[in-house]
Enzyme design. Structure first.
Site, PDB file in Angstrom:
ATOM      1  N   GLY A 238       0.811  -1.210   0.000  1.00 29.39           N
ATOM      2  CA  GLY A 238       0.000   0.000   0.000  1.00 29.39           C
ATOM      3  C   GLY A 238       0.846   1.261   0.000  1.00 29.39           C
ATOM      4  O   GLY A 238       0.527   2.243  -0.695  1.00 29.39           O
ATOM      5  N   ASP A 239       1.950   1.244   0.753  1.00 30.97           N
ATOM      6  CA  ASP A 239       2.869   2.387   0.771  1.00 30.97           C
ATOM      7  C   ASP A 239       3.485   2.585  -0.609  1.00 30.97           C
ATOM      8  O   ASP A 239       3.664   3.720  -1.071  1.00 30.97           O
ATOM      9  CB  ASP A 239       3.986   2.162   1.797  1.00 30.97           C
ATOM     10  CG  ASP A 239       3.450   1.788   3.167  1.00 30.97           C
ATOM     11  OD1 ASP A 239       2.379   2.289   3.536  1.00 30.97           O
ATOM     12  OD2 ASP A 239       4.113   0.998   3.858  1.00 30.97           O
TER      13      ASP A 239
END
Length: 301
Positions: A251-252
């Site tokens: 997600g990052d």
């Protein structure tokens, strides 16, 4: 300039076992690694792979904090951490065996004077800068910390990006974040109802947009992602083919790719495409995405 904030960075001590973990016994590792991270640091790391400089902000403490700083510098990342007077930057133990086991450290307490120093750094940001706030808030800080940061930056022309969940995300919406990135489970929690299809996800995203968010990026793991941009256009994308090895940091990485893609092209469609390639490249790797793997996956999208 892009700035990322990691309130509670960590050194992940990753231990691999060839047999199941035996509680109450001596377990011998087949291999081990140390990974420097935290959500904001992960974003900075993938931005560097994409040729986008950033400054990683946050807090470090003790000898482990000094080790983390040196390690990030060796990776070519620019940091501007605040040094806490006591405690130590946490070490998380990740045991990779038949089943995965994690033991996450608590990290140092962040006193009010340290937060005041961070606020001062953030208030020096300039018009056009991007600030990325990702992850949860340590127990030593108020639950409305993200809200306080965005309130202080109102009128500065800083574009804020928030990757958080629940009340932490809901509280920042009135301050007009440039981008928020809930996953589909977090979006359903905010909506208060199941979101069985793209139409339901879009309606829930529009609700967050009506509350102040400019762009809403919804990640959906193996089902790809949906973006509702500030013009009201819905963008939908799938994922490239590959085997998921480790979803930590995916997600990052998507967030980093989206920000870099938008800055480089000015196109939300291209930003979504690069973000998806970056998130997938991390998910298909043991560590964070590399530029080579990102470019390979871009060809499939």
């Amino acid at each position: 300039m892009i700035y990322t904030v990691t309130f509670n960075p960590a050194i992940d001590y990753v231990v691999r076992l060839n047999a199941p973990l035996q509680a109450g016994a001596v377990n011998r590792a087949a291999g081990e690694d140390c990974v420097l991270g935290g959500k904001g640091i992960n974003v900075s790391g993938v931005l560097a792979q994409l040729g986008c400089p950033s400054v990683a902000l946050g807090f470090v403490a003790g000898e482990t904090g000094a080790w983390l700083e040196r390690g990030l510098a060796a990776q070519g990342l620019q940091t501007d951490f605040l040094h806490l007077p006591s405690g130590m930057t946490r070490i998380n133990v990740k045991i990779k065996a038949e089943q995965e086991t994690e033991l996450n450290g608590a990290g140092p307490a962040i006193p009010p004077e340290a937060m005041a120093a961070l606020y001062k750094k953030l208030e020096a940001l300039q018009k056009g800068d991007i600030l990325v706030l990702a992850g949860s808030i340590p127990a030593s800080l108020p639950a409305d910390t993200y809200e306080r940061i965005l309130a202080r930056l109102q009128g500065h022309g800083v574009r804020t990006v928030v990757d958080a969940s629940g009340p932490l995300l809901a509280r920042v919406l009135p301050y007009g974040p440039f981008l928020i990135k809930p996953n589909h489970h977090e979006l359903a929690e905010l909506a208060g109802c199941p979101l069985p299809d793209d139409d339901a996800i879009t309606r829930a995203a529009r609700q967050l947009q009506s509350q102040g968010a400019h762009n809403v990026l919804v990640s959906m793991a193996g089902d790809g992602a949906l973006l509702l941009d500030e013009a009201g256009t819905v963008h939908r994308i799938g994922v490239p083919q590959g085997k998921v090895i480790n979803s930590v940091g995916a997600g990052d990485s998507m967030l980093a790719g989206f920000v870099a893609g938008y800055l480089q092209s000015g196109s939300y469609a291209q930003a979504l495409r690069l973000g998806t390639a970056c998130g997938s490249a991390t998910a298909f790797s043991l560590g964070l995405a590399t530029r080579e793997e990102i470019e390979r996956l871009l060809e499939q999208l």
